[in-house]
Design a protein around this motif. Structure first.
Motif, PDB file in Angstrom:
ATOM      1  N   ARG A   1      41.566  38.373  28.850  1.00  0.00           N
ATOM      2  CA  ARG A   1      40.703  37.354  29.493  1.00  0.00           C
ATOM      3  C   ARG A   1      39.078  38.263  30.397  1.00  0.00           C
ATOM      4  N   THR A   2      39.734  39.494  30.110  1.00  0.00           N
ATOM      5  CA  THR A   2      38.285  40.323  30.897  1.00  0.00           C
ATOM      6  C   THR A   2      37.255  40.939  30.110  1.00  0.00           C
TER       7      THR A   2
ATOM      8  N   ARG B   1      49.758  42.586  34.184  1.00  0.00           N
ATOM      9  CA  ARG B   1      48.188  42.498  34.066  1.00  0.00           C
ATOM     10  C   ARG B   1      48.006  43.388  31.915  1.00  0.00           C
TER      11      ARG B   1
ATOM     12  N   GLU C   1      38.604  33.791  33.725  1.00  0.00           N
ATOM     13  CA  GLU C   1      38.858  32.822  32.907  1.00  0.00           C
ATOM     14  C   GLU C   1      40.093  31.994  33.485  1.00  0.00           C
TER      15      GLU C   1
ATOM     16  N   PRO D   1      41.089  47.478  29.812  1.00  0.00           N
ATOM     17  CA  PRO D   1      41.389  45.625  29.510  1.00  0.00           C
ATOM     18  C   PRO D   1      42.726  45.297  29.634  1.00  0.00           C
TER      19      PRO D   1
ATOM     20  N   VAL E   1      35.797  43.672  29.558  1.00  0.00           N
ATOM     21  CA  VAL E   1      36.385  44.542  28.635  1.00  0.00           C
ATOM     22  C   VAL E   1      37.251  44.497  27.182  1.00  0.00           C
TER      23      VAL E   1
END
Lengths: 318, 533
Positions: free
Chosen positions: B64-65, A82, A42, B55, B67
């Motif tokens: 954004r993933t 993340r 993305e 994830p 998973v």
């Protein structure tokens, strides 16, 4: 002894400061933009700019380092880019798991490696010696991922004796915890057992051919006492050094075992973070590893004097 | 006014993917060739599902993933969803969106019985809060997806109206993904930007806890409007990155379901009576992106590259003619994937029948090389991932292309580094793919439009741009299909991407698990899943 400790602590702080710079710059020297790694599929230019801004990745490197040090000394290692989880929390969750795995693996290594090394030295040139050496070679040669998969397929899938993967905290369910840690500890411990066996064997052989052993025997001491009290105690000095160094290797080397047995450990956290360019986790975990190495090495140095009275650290002797 | 509105089925993406191999059936199936799994399941039970990756943040605005979507699908419902045929259907909306005649206004009515998993009701104000957040939060991954939305207005508690700056055909497709997820305003007020640490949405399962890098736990929601259909008590997602270990864990019973089984393991799994194989038809693609004009980075003006392949489109044609997609599929993937030469899988209703693949033709490839004036062997540096499967693929491509006169150097590179290099334009050829989107726009536009966010090849062709602009502004399926066809025909001549194959998704479960809905989007829907008695 006090001055020795102070000197060592001072030197350790210098090492720590230098290590923090190396870690910080090393992370940034990695190819791969962390914003891109985070954006994944993305990715669009506006989002990338915002991600860099959000995590301070667009600040000058000096500013980033200053923030990193200022926050670190206050115990704030930042947040995972993340998952948004606090790095301190992540390390707090993961480190005990890896320490448990490493300690159990060390127990496996010591329980197998040291007796095997002693027997190989005492029975030098016999079948015992050859079998021990063969085991040592095997332990060093067999990759952990292969041995791990083999154990999962045989013990968990075919025989159904132990769970194939996963982790249950010890204080939540000790029996389940040990059931899930046996295989990984064995896999991780075999390499250490091989190393210890070889070290123990050569150290014992050296001790057994020393003058003081000949003296002890000529005094009529029983062989058991000669071996266990005199030869073994002196041989252990070398082996303890190896164990100290191997603890670090076990922690850093646990990642493969953790991945195969799905154990949420510290090594896996660090390696995953490297692949995801999760800078705060890499920096926090690496820094903690450095601290761990410094402390363990200090403890090993101090243990010398306890094991061998002839060894005196200069500060303590003066 | 209503007479001028059109609803979605006749105007927007209603994508029914059929099997490329003619016999695969619909978008998903249970064990290859078997009838749908209709076994009865009992209420209750815990299910562990192995994910191949961890994830990212569980925030619909920031996620954004792929998973991450696999987790969201069971705890964060959207305004729209897709069904087995990938047709868009209402989920939190009560009906398909109504678009005004000029395409600049979209009205969405909401179901009135939906309640968030914290007990607060879902209404139009909540939907507006979520859409506004998608558009405004720093680092939003949804902003581009909703770029055409210029305003969100609450008409009444069960109706919302979106104002668009220009007609935007893929909107319904976007609202059938994370952009259409509605977050609890109460939880947003409580956690703000940290919503992802404890997300609350409407869904059959609610979030319980997460241990980053290891596991995510969900439990059956007591507030869900369709709770009667939910069987399982809990779902635990466990991150197991190694495909062999995932499979071993299903066989040992430690996990009940695992995603992403290797293509080379499929036959073995299908023959094993203790487990069940579920196949999802492809939605995305894998190919080789070639740098033909990306000299300053994605989004920057294109420049002149210096590589043989990048500068000469006849050499790119020769390169494609040197490859045999069927051989690649057979040798690397045991024939389990679908060879293809366009970004849409064969059978996609937007893929015009006139778009066909060129067969391998070594003589033609050699002639093109000879005519190009470039001395053979023509050097090609191909970046590829580091997995054993990637390496096998690289070696097969290398071997096939060598026969025509290409010297392919396979550069195995860890993904983050490869992504960085490709975005910066520092590459020659890059074997990379795309997971795919329900609307064809998601597989095509950003990759082929000048300045597109994913146009790493640096293609800049005004005709392609014009055709793809039409594909977005038109709301008639036939018009969109014509526009896509035109764009794909032109880009097939330019070859910024040499498409190779379409990946199927393989899911494996223990024999006791039934009722999983697994479509081409690759998301295991566990709402009706359960354990057989």
């Amino acid at each position: 002894m006090t001055s020795y400790l102070l000197r060592r602590a001072g030197a350790s702080l210098v090492v720590l400061a230098m290590a923090s710079i190396v870690v910080f710059l090393g992370v940034r020297a990695l190819p791969g933009d962390p914003a891109l790694a985070l954006a994944g599929e993305e990715r669009d230019p506006v989002a990338l700019v915002q991600i860099r801004e959000k995590y301070g990745l667009d600040d000058p490197v000096v500013v980033q380092y200053g923030n990193y040090v200022a926050n670190s000394v206050q115990g704030d290692l930042g947040f995972s880019t993340r998952t948004g989880t606090s790095v301190t929390t992540l390390i707090g969750e993961r480190l005990p798991v890896t320490l448990e795995l490493a300690l159990l693996a060390m127990a496996v290594g010591i329980l197998i490696g040291i007796p095997a090394g002693i027997i190989a030295a005492l029975k030098r040139g016999t079948a015992w010696d050859y079998v021990s050496n063969a085991f040592g070679l095997l332990g060093l040669s067999v990759p952990n991922f292969w041995l791990g998969l083999l154990l999962i397929l045989f013990i968990a899938v075919q025989l159904g004796l132990l769970p194939a993967s996963g982790y249950v905290p010890f204080f939540e369910d000790p029996v389940e915890n040990l059931k899930r840690m046996i295989m990984p500890a064995f896999v991780l411990g075999t390499g250490l057992a091989a190393v210890l066996m070889r070290q123990m064997r050569s150290a014992m052989l050296e001790s057994l051919s020393s003058d003081y052993i000949r003296t002890a025997r000529s005094k009529g001491l029983p062989e058991r006492q000669v071996v266990l009290v005199h030869a073994l105690r002196n041989s252990l000095t070398t082996v303890v050094t190896v164990i100290g160094l191997q603890l670090g290797a076990l922690i850093s080397g646990a990642v493969v075992t953790e991945t195969i047995f799905v154990i949420p450990g510290f090594g896996k956290l660090l390696v995953d973070a490297v692949f995801q360019r999760d800078f705060p986790i890499i920096q926090g975990a690496a820094l903690l590893t450095v601290v761990g190495y410094i402390v363990v090495n200090l403890l090993v140095d101090l243990s010398y004097s306890l094991l061998n009275p002839r060894i005196r650290v200069s500060g303590a002797a003066s | 006014m209503r007479g001028h509105r059109r609803t979605l089925p006749t105007t927007l993406a209603a994508v029914a993917l059929l099997s490329a191999c003619g016999g695969g059936g619909g978008a998903s199936s249970t064990p290859d060739g078997a009838a749908p799994d209709t076994r009865a399941v009992s209420k209750g039970g815990d299910l562990v599902l192995a994910l191949a990756e961890d994830p990212d943040v569980l925030d619909p605005s920031l996620g954004r993933t792929l998973v991450g979507r696999e987790v969201f699908v069971n705890m964060c419902e959207k305004l729209y969803d897709v069904d087995e045929e990938l047709q868009i259907v209402p989920q939190l909306a009560a009906a398909l969106p109504e678009t005004s005649a000029d395409g600049l206004s979209v009205t969405i009515t909401l179901r009135t019985d939906a309640v968030f998993n914290d007990g607060t009701p879902l209404d139009a104000a909540a939907v507006k809060t979520s859409l506004d957040r998608h558009l405004s939060i720093k680092g939003s991954a949804r902003k581009t997806e909703l770029a055409a939305v210029s305003g969100v207005e609450v008409v009444d508690p069960a109706t919302i109206q979106l104002t668009l700056s220009k007609p935007f055909a893929p909107l319904a497709g976007q609202l059938a993904d994370r952009a259409g997820m509605v977050m609890s305003p109460a939880q947003l007020t409580k956690l703000g930007d940290d919503f992802g640490s404890s997300p609350v949405c409407v869904g059959p399962f609610s979030f319980v806890s997460r241990q980053a890098g290891n596991s995510i736990e969900l439990k059956k929601s007591t507030d869900y409007y369709d709770a009667d259909k939910v069987n399982l008590d809990t779902i635990t997602y466990r991150v197991i990155t190694d495909a062999n270990v995932r499979l071993a864990n299903v066989r040992s019973g430690d996990v009940q379901v695992s995603e992403r089984i290797s293509a080379t393991d499929v036959d073995k799994v299908a023959a094993d009576q203790t487990v069940r194989l579920v196949t999802g038809e492809p939605l995305g693609y894998q190919g080789i992106s070639i740098n033909i004009g990306n000299t300053a980075g994605v989004g920057e003006p294109v420049g002149k590259v210096t590589t043989a392949l990048g500068t000469n489109k006849d050499l790119r044609k020769a390169f494609e003619l040197s490859l045999d997609r069927n051989v690649i599929n057979q040798v690397v993937f045991a024939g389990k994937y679908v060879p293809g030469c366009f970004p849409l899988p064969p059978g996609n209703p937007f893929l015009d029948e006139s778009l066909t693949c060129a067969e391998r033709d070594l003589d033609a490839a050699k002639k093109l090389i000879a005519d190009s004036g470039v001395a053979a062997p023509v050097p090609v540096e191909m970046t590829i991932g580091t997995s054993p499967e990637n390496l096998r693929l690289g070696q097969v491509i290398q071997s096939l292309a060598k026969e025509a006169g290409f010297d392919v150097k396979v550069k195995s590179t860890e993904f983050a580094s490869a992504l960085d290099a490709s975005d910066a334009g520092k590459y020659d050829a890059f074997q990379v793919g795309w997971s795919g989107r329900v609307d064809p726009d998601g597989n095509i536009n950003d990759f082929l439009t000048t300045g597109g966010a994913r146009n790493i090849s640096g293609l800049s062709n005004p005709q392609v741009d014009a055709a793809l602009a039409t594909s977005r502004s038109s709301i008639e399926m036939a018009e969109r299909k014509t526009a896509f066809t035109e764009a794909l025909k032109i880009s097939a001549e330019e070859r910024p991407i040499i498409y190779l194959y379409h990946q199927r998704n393989f899911l494996v479960s223990t024999a006791k698990v039934a009722g999983i809905a697994f479509y081409a989007d690759g998301l295991p829907r566990l709402k009706t899943a359960g354990l057989t008695a």
